[in-house]
Every structure is written in C-alpha cells, then in structure tokens.
Design a protein around this motif. Sequence first.
Motif, mmCIF file in Angstrom:
data_model
loop_
_atom_site.group_PDB
_atom_site.id
_atom_site.type_symbol
_atom_site.label_atom_id
_atom_site.label_comp_id
_atom_site.label_asym_id
_atom_site.label_seq_id
_atom_site.Cartn_x
_atom_site.Cartn_y
_atom_site.Cartn_z
ATOM 1 N N GLN A 135 2.503 -40.256 -41.435
ATOM 2 C CA GLN A 135 1.418 -39.377 -41.882
ATOM 3 C C GLN A 135 1.349 -38.125 -40.998
ATOM 4 O O GLN A 135 1.121 -37.020 -41.484
ATOM 5 N N LEU A 136 1.570 -38.320 -39.723
ATOM 6 C CA LEU A 136 1.511 -37.201 -38.793
ATOM 7 C C LEU A 136 2.678 -36.239 -39.001
ATOM 8 O O LEU A 136 2.511 -35.018 -38.961
ATOM 9 N N LEU A 137 3.884 -36.807 -39.212
ATOM 10 C CA LEU A 137 5.097 -35.982 -39.172
ATOM 11 C C LEU A 137 5.436 -35.321 -40.505
ATOM 12 O O LEU A 137 6.075 -34.273 -40.529
ATOM 13 N N ILE A 138 5.059 -35.950 -41.610
ATOM 14 C CA ILE A 138 5.524 -35.466 -42.912
ATOM 15 C C ILE A 138 4.530 -34.490 -43.517
ATOM 16 O O ILE A 138 3.372 -34.832 -43.747
ATOM 17 N N ARG A 139 5.001 -33.281 -43.777
ATOM 18 C CA ARG A 139 4.151 -32.270 -44.412
ATOM 19 C C ARG A 139 4.450 -32.152 -45.896
ATOM 20 O O ARG A 139 3.587 -31.846 -46.705
ATOM 21 N N ARG B 135 12.747 -34.533 -38.870
ATOM 22 C CA ARG B 135 11.715 -34.598 -37.847
ATOM 23 C C ARG B 135 11.879 -35.770 -36.900
ATOM 24 O O ARG B 135 11.409 -35.725 -35.774
ATOM 25 N N VAL C 36 -0.913 -32.723 -29.742
ATOM 26 C CA VAL C 36 -0.402 -33.679 -30.729
ATOM 27 C C VAL C 36 -0.981 -35.069 -30.467
ATOM 28 O O VAL C 36 -1.382 -35.782 -31.398
ATOM 29 N N GLN D 81 -4.211 -35.492 -32.016
ATOM 30 C CA GLN D 81 -4.141 -35.711 -33.465
ATOM 31 C C GLN D 81 -3.749 -37.157 -33.780
ATOM 32 O O GLN D 81 -4.242 -37.747 -34.743
ATOM 33 N N LYS E 108 -6.754 -39.099 -33.424
ATOM 34 C CA LYS E 108 -7.663 -38.900 -34.556
ATOM 35 C C LYS E 108 -7.245 -39.765 -35.742
ATOM 36 O O LYS E 108 -8.086 -40.431 -36.356
ATOM 37 N N VAL E 109 -5.956 -39.754 -36.051
ATOM 38 C CA VAL E 109 -5.479 -40.582 -37.169
ATOM 39 C C VAL E 109 -5.797 -42.052 -36.891
ATOM 40 O O VAL E 109 -6.229 -42.793 -37.786
ATOM 41 N N PRO F 11 0.668 -27.147 -47.832
ATOM 42 C CA PRO F 11 1.389 -27.156 -46.564
ATOM 43 C C PRO F 11 2.320 -25.942 -46.472
ATOM 44 O O PRO F 11 2.875 -25.516 -47.477
ATOM 45 N N VAL G 285 1.298 -29.081 -32.586
ATOM 46 C CA VAL G 285 0.145 -29.106 -33.487
ATOM 47 C C VAL G 285 0.405 -28.212 -34.696
ATOM 48 O O VAL G 285 -0.077 -28.479 -35.794
ATOM 49 N N THR H 5 3.196 -27.916 -36.247
ATOM 50 C CA THR H 5 4.215 -28.438 -37.166
ATOM 51 C C THR H 5 3.895 -29.846 -37.654
ATOM 52 O O THR H 5 4.742 -30.493 -38.262
ATOM 53 N N ILE H 6 2.707 -30.359 -37.337
ATOM 54 C CA ILE H 6 2.374 -31.668 -37.910
ATOM 55 C C ILE H 6 1.742 -31.452 -39.279
ATOM 56 O O ILE H 6 1.470 -30.318 -39.695
ATOM 57 N N ASN H 7 1.536 -32.544 -39.968
ATOM 58 C CA ASN H 7 0.924 -32.544 -41.285
ATOM 59 C C ASN H 7 -0.434 -31.826 -41.237
ATOM 60 O O ASN H 7 -1.352 -32.273 -40.549
ATOM 61 N N PRO H 8 -0.585 -30.726 -41.952
ATOM 62 C CA PRO H 8 -1.845 -29.985 -41.861
ATOM 63 C C PRO H 8 -3.036 -30.767 -42.405
ATOM 64 O O PRO H 8 -4.176 -30.495 -42.036
ATOM 65 N N LYS H 9 -2.773 -31.766 -43.231
ATOM 66 C CA LYS H 9 -3.884 -32.596 -43.717
ATOM 67 C C LYS H 9 -4.499 -33.388 -42.564
ATOM 68 O O LYS H 9 -5.689 -33.658 -42.549
ATOM 69 N N VAL H 10 -3.645 -33.796 -41.615
ATOM 70 C CA VAL H 10 -4.155 -34.498 -40.440
ATOM 71 C C VAL H 10 -5.027 -33.552 -39.623
ATOM 72 O O VAL H 10 -6.127 -33.907 -39.186
ATOM 73 N N LEU H 11 -4.558 -32.325 -39.455
ATOM 74 C CA LEU H 11 -5.336 -31.344 -38.693
ATOM 75 C C LEU H 11 -6.707 -31.111 -39.315
ATOM 76 O O LEU H 11 -7.694 -30.944 -38.612
#
Lengths: 526, 526
Positions: free
Chosen positions: A201-205, A265, A365, A368, A371-372, B32, B47, B49-55
């Motif tokens: 979830q963190l790595l895939i955009r 990634r 990071v 984040q 947070k997840v 994204p 930060v 380059t991670i999934n912006p939904k997580v941010l």
Amino acid sequence: MRRFATERAKRLLFGSLLASRSPPSAFLCSSPPAAAAMDPAAGVVTVDTINPKVLKCEYAVRGEIVSHAQRLQQELQDKPGSHPFDEILYCNIGNPQSLGQQPVTFFREVLALCDHPSLLDKSETHALFSADAIARAWQILDVIPGRATGAYSHKLLIRQGIKGLRDAIAAGIADRDGFPANPDDIFLTDGASPAVHMMMQLLIRSEKDGILCPIPQYPLYSASIALHGGSLVPYYLDESTGWGLEISELKKQLEDARSKGITVRALVVINPGNPTGQVLAEENQREIVNFCKNEGLVLLADEVYQENIYVDDKKFNSFKKITRSMGYSDDEIPLVSFQSVSKGYYGECGKRGGYMEVTGFNAGVREQIYKVASVNLCSNISGQILASLVMNPPKVGDESYESFNAEKNGILSSLARRAKALEDAFNSLEGVSCNKAEGAMYLFPRLRLPQKAIAAAKAVNAAPDAFYARRLLDATGIVVVPGSGFGQVPGTWHVRCTILPQEDKIPAIISRLKAFHEAFMEEFRG
Amino acid sequence: MRRFATERAKRLLFGSLLASRSPPSAFLCSSPPAAAAMDPAAGVVTVDTINPKVLKCEYAVRGEIVSHAQRLQQELQDKPGSHPFDEILYCNIGNPQSLGQQPVTFFREVLALCDHPSLLDKSETHALFSADAIARAWQILDVIPGRATGAYSHKLLIRQGIKGLRDAIAAGIADRDGFPANPDDIFLTDGASPAVHMMMQLLIRSEKDGILCPIPQYPLYSASIALHGGSLVPYYLDESTGWGLEISELKKQLEDARSKGITVRALVVINPGNPTGQVLAEENQREIVNFCKNEGLVLLADEVYQENIYVDDKKFNSFKKITRSMGYSDDEIPLVSFQSVSKGYYGECGKRGGYMEVTGFNAGVREQIYKVASVNLCSNISGQILASLVMNPPKVGDESYESFNAEKNGILSSLARRAKALEDAFNSLEGVSCNKAEGAMYLFPRLRLPQKAIAAAKAVNAAPDAFYARRLLDATGIVVVPGSGFGQVPGTWHVRCTILPQEDKIPAIISRLKAFHEAFMEEFRG
C-alpha cells in the motif's frame, strides 16, 4: 465445466504474465472503467461494478481444488465409503496444527495466564503451570500499561505494538544476528500478511510501479500487488540449480520492466523459499543486497520460515545480519524483514502474530508507515505476546527448558524426516523430479506429463498440473496445489505439497501417491 | 510552530471538505503523479514517491494531541512535579481497559481454557474456573476442527471464520433481533476496522466513487475512503435536534455529489453515534432504509456500540431487524452490519475480535467479499471465540450468570452515571452546550469561544478547538480530541471527550475542567 472455472480464470490471469519467458512481460492492471455517474443505477453493486482490482486478485492456496476437497470431505461424512479413501489429506496449506501438530506447551501456558491474570493470584495455579511460564506472564503483564491485555496498545507511543514486547523481540533479533536491533524498528502485526499489504500500500502508486517477485512465489504477493493496483515484475528461480536466485536474471527482468516504463520499487525475496523450499547461501544474499543498493530498491525479505531448516549444510541468515556484516549501516539499505508466529516449529497460524522489522527509511517515510499501521489500530495482543515468546523461548536453566526443547526438536526433526521421505517418494516417480526441501514446509516437484495427459487436460479446459492435482485428489484424497497458482516457467508443470501431515500418515500418503501416479502414467502413456 | 503541524495538515485536508456548507463539496483525491519511469532514482522511497493516498489519509483520534500527551507523561515520569497535574487523563480514545476497566471474568476464563486446552483434563482446574466456563470451552473446542486453536480456520468452508462460532453468533443475532440470521452471512474479522476496509476496497473503484458519511464521523471512515482512493460525500448531523439524521440532508448531499459526477455507492450510519452519542429512533431508521433502497445504496451500519445505551427512552435496533420488520427479504437491501468486541460493556479492544453480517448482495459479489477476506487469511481465533461469547453471554441458570450480570450491569450503570456527570459539567460551562450521550462512549460538546481566543489560535496556526484542547491538556492533563478531527459545521468548534475514566476520577476531572474553562474564558474575554 463449472468445476474448472476458477482454474481457468487463474490461467487467464497468469497467462499474460507467463506467456513468454523471454522477454517476460510484467503483469499490468488495466485502469478502472469510468463510472456512469449520472445514473443512480450505476451505483448498484454487482460484480461488474465492484473494484476491478479485487476481481483481478487471485489466491491459489485456498482455490478450487480446496473447495472440491471440502465437498469430498462432506460426502465422506454423509456417506462413508462413497470414495476410494476414508479421509482427506490436506497437503495444500502450511497450517500445522490443523493436521494434528500440538502447540508448544510453554507458549500456551503464558498465553492462558495473560488472558486471565487473576489466575496468578491463586495457589492452585502453581500445580497447573510451570514456574517460568508464571514468571514470564508476570514479566509480560508488567510491560503492558495497566496490565490490560484487553486494551488497544496505543498509549506511550506503542501504537506499533506494546513497547516492552518490542524490546523483547529486538533482544531476540540481536541474539539471532549478533547485531543490535532497535525496538522502534519493530511493527507488530496480525501475522505477516497485513505487514506485506501495508508495504504494498505504501509503495504502489499506480500500475506503473512494479515489484520484483520470485516465480514461483507465494501468491500473497501477486494478490497484494493486484489489490493495490501495481505490476508484478517476475524473476524466475532456477530449478536446475535447486531453485537458485541468479543476479543476472534479476538484472534482466529489472531492465526489461524499466524499458516498459515501469518504476521498480522493491524486490521480494522469500527465504527459506515458498513454495520452493530452498535456503539462500550467504554469498548469494550479499549479491542480492548489493543489487538492491545499486538499483535503489527496497528489499522485502519474507523470513517467516527462519526456524524451518532441515539440512546440515544450510543455515538461515537474516538479511539484516547480512547487510550489517557487509558494513552497511541502518540507514543505507531500505529493508523490511517479515516474521510470523504461524510457521517455525510453533505453527501458531490461528493466533495471528507477527512483526516486520523496518530499517533504512527516512523519518518522513517511517511516519507514513506508522500511520498506515495506526489506521488498522493495533494487532491483537495475544499475537503480540506470542511473537515476543517465539523470539525469546525458554533458556538453559529455566524450568521448562528441557521439555520445551524436546517439543521443539521433536517437531523439527520429524519435519525433516517427512521432507526427506516425501522428496524421495516424488523422485521415485516416473517423470517427476523434486528438489530438496532445505527449509520451509513444502516440496515443489516438477511433473513431466505424457502428451495424452496434457491433451486430456486441455479437453476439460484445465492446466495440466491442475488436471493432475484433481485426479490425485479424486483417487486418493490427497490435496496438493497446482503449480500454476504460484507461477512457473511456461510449459513446465508442478504441484506444491506440504510436509505437514503427521508422521504416521506419511507411509500411506506415499503408497497412495505411487499407486495413483503409476495408474495415471499408464492411462495416458503415448 | 512545529507542534501544530499535524493540526494544520488536518485543516488543509478537511478544508476542501468543509469550506462551505452549501453547496458542500465532496472530498476528491487527485490522481497519482506519473512516475518518471526511465530513471532508476525515481524508485527511491521518499515521502514524495510513496502512494499519495497514504499521504492524504489522516487519523485524528491518535493524532498530534496524543503525541503531546505522551511527551507530558514522560516528563511527569522523569521529573515528578514538572506540571500542574500528576497524571495524564486520557479521554481521547474508546479504550476502556487502558483506563482501568476490568475484563469480564467469564469471557477471560473461556479464553484461557481455549488457549491451553490441556487444563481441561486436570482436576485443579475446577477450583480455578467456573463450571459453565469449562463447559463453554469444551463446546467451543468441539466446533474447532482438531480442537486446533492454533490453526488457520480454513478447512470446511470456514475461511470466513470457524463455522461453529459463526453458528453461535447467528443464534445471538437472531435472539437480539427476533429474525433469523444465517451463519454464512457472518464474516469474522480482527475488530470492525478491517471489515470496514474490506467493504471500502470492494466498493471504491476511483475518486469518482463516493461514500456518504456523517459529519461528525469516526475518522476510520475518512481514512479508509482516502486510502482506497474514493470520495467522502459528507452529510451533516443536526446538532440542534440531538445530532438528528435528516433524510432531506441525505438527499441534498446525494444529489449534489451526483451533479459533480460522483457515483455514490454506500451510506455509512453510525448508531449509536461516534463521536456524537445519539441513538437513532426506529422511525428514522425506516426512512434511512427506504432511502438506501430507492437510491440503490449499500447501507454500511456501524453498530459496534449496540450494548452501550444509557437512557431509558432509547433502545438499540439493528438495521437488520428494521429491514426485516419492514417486510424486506434478505435479498432486497444490501446491508453490512459491523460489530466488535472492543466496545459494549466488555471493551476488549486488544483482542481484536469482531464480525460483519453481510446480506443483500448477489452470489457473485459475495464470492468477491469472501476472496478479499481470504487474502488476509483468517482473523485471530481468540478474537473469533470472544465474538461468539459476547453474542452469547451466560444465561439464567448458568453458574456464572449472576456474577456475570453484576459485572455487566456494574459497568454499564457506571458508564451511564459518568456520561450524565460529564454532560452536566460541560453544560454548566460558559459558552458550552452538550447533547446527551444516549449511547456509545463519547460526549461531543460545542464550544462557543471568544473572538480573542479564535484570534490567538489563528496566530499559532491552530484550529480554535485544537488550541482549546492543547491548552486544556497543558493546564490539566486531560486529553480530548479536537472536533476538527471528526468534521463539523464550518465555524463551529467541538471536542470529543470519552466517558471512560474510572468513576472515582470523574469529580477531579470535572473540577479541573471547570477551573480551566473559567480561566480560559477570563483570559480571552472580549
């Protein structure tokens, strides 16, 4: 045929992934269809209007073959004698206790005491529990704020798991590796699966982000990448060298993916291997670390089988230990190590305990990741306690030490014997070759099937290995998973068979397997 | 100022959502960013380059104010007397056992016996456990294949949770509602949060899919919608009618969202309300059901506070009961009811048990829900057992019945007294009005703050309610959550305060709160 629908879907899914080995194509998710926004009926939930990433996700280990086995089991129960066997032998899933493995006494004593702490105040308890289990329960309750095993573990910056338990796990890691571990790097999770999902979830955009995964692989990875909308970038393990992991293959696949516009990634390494059972050599692990360092990849190290080693000439080395022994500091290699209470000699799948050790990310990071982890609240406290126990079992001098060690060694040596017996059995079969299970809980034999069998499979729209597995089940009650669920070099066929049935059942499994295989080969011989 | 950074981010986030009440705008995630695919460095994890939904995802209950409280707690420990209070009073989170609530004895007895079943063979056990706890443990172990509480619950079509435990839960639901429940509709989960995530994952395809959520809402919903890339479509509860849920408001917001091209897929209703504490009237629930039916929406019913009712003139009615009593069949209304062992009188947050009851979806969609549940393997077995226990507590005639009932009623009547005392206290404060906590575990008083206070907050880049909460914490050690974390009508300010501190602490909390509030108002009076 209805019964092969899931297998067919699976082949369609893996079709694009495995259609050609050279150049291999990454598995891309298509974009979600545009919603017909003005029409209220467009919102009605049908298979056509749910998240297409969910539709694409497949999970082979618990697929069609298992549903069929469950139907047969019901039939055997309703009408004994209705099949040529009297029980279903589940060799499909790494779930030791469902096949009769007993839980380790010390771990369960501590869990029971932590569940019902008022036992600790009663004199009768000393007749029922070992002294070190009682002492350990006190220690654990002392590190839980308010001794509240029924509370979320959030207070005092412990959302990622109870601080005192993370301290214990870090100490266990340091003992294992000979290098320090930081409790703040430990995130306690409900088994390893949620941890893998969090990292994906963190790595895939988007589908332009790729994750390098071994083929064959444990399908949690393909499922999680599909669910999060990324691309699985396959690298093939070399069956001819005992499922070797070649850096040249990693490079080739990485470059191929990049040439297609994929940002790779992370690299997933499963060690010991699932479904392949190999244990990586130290030198190979160093090469992998350097590859990740040079290419800017996160190393996702699935190390849940770290206690399951069955051969004298191999040893488990964590990637954390390897990076540190190469002189890399905590900051240099983004590395996530996954561990679980479900595997090892303990096999506590139902307790859903585990952790990931996260190093090499910058503070932003990490925040984040935190947070997840927080969005799912904490992981279950019994699982957290158990994770601290498996990383800190009884030690010499503890009252339980000898009986604990006898239980542990009994399980591990029995697993080694079962692995060897089944490996030999597979290798004795015509057209079958099986690498050693050096570790983990599986064998992944290759089946060279007669052309007529392949044609018969095709006639019922089944992959040849699914066809074989289905015939095996119908004839013997033995459940194995077709290799197509894990991925394999196109044109090769495998099954995954666990080594987990209790030892007294192994001879019967082997004789049934041999008789079936001979008859199968006879039937389809050219 | 660094310390307000998270609050600022939160306001930015909710800014677009809450900038204007009429017409309210849906909260849209941007797409994204395209990855710079050819450059290996583009894959390096930062930060950016991670999934912006997580941010984008925020989770207020465990936000900045809690981190600050934890710092203060550490300071108090390191340097007693360093603050004008001697302990931190956590009124920020619904975590009863962390504040001293004792677990219910019967539940813990059964859990301990199931964790360590060999206790059941020993005579000393009868001196330590009640007879019905022993009998219940036997019953439970009998429905677990192989009595393996350490196994994944997958065999026999029980991936969604152990069949015998689902049977017990269905029986408990039928008792509660007076309408039958089907064990195959029950999915056991690690608390309610993963169940909510699963449904969001299933329903949300893109930012053009919207979910109607109450404002104020429990931020699990906004976080989950953001993580899955959908749009939160807000509907406002009416504070002036005790946080009433008006159908006209639902219609207005639905139409507004549709006019913006959003496909609204589901309606979230939290009953009893979090953070608002209201209990819906039966007639209102019928209107809500008809609204969902007419508009083709899935009804996501958060019913985790079903046991927490504190007023004589209100009663919890499940939406399942309401739909069936209206004559709708199981097929007509897509309805998901979430329940958890974390709330109620049991408050077993750390056990991570819960379930969702899923009705009204077609077979194809159910299969997909089953798949999403399977990808995470099963939920933890102790949590599954506990979910079956809370839905089937001891009954008249059982050995534990009286002591169990005394524990249960003791907790619930104490919670009712605490709710009333804190409600009265808030209402006694200048400029503060507080609706009744009819149910759940929270009060959500409205603060009418002096202009000078609002200006002072602005000067430090804080929302006025965050400013108030911070000052309250610094002066008294009391931790409440600013209303901006839950959403509120723009220009109004609230805090959420749990009713969970133990009863002997309530007088001190009230007197500290009053003294603080008087001083605060004095300081900022115009």
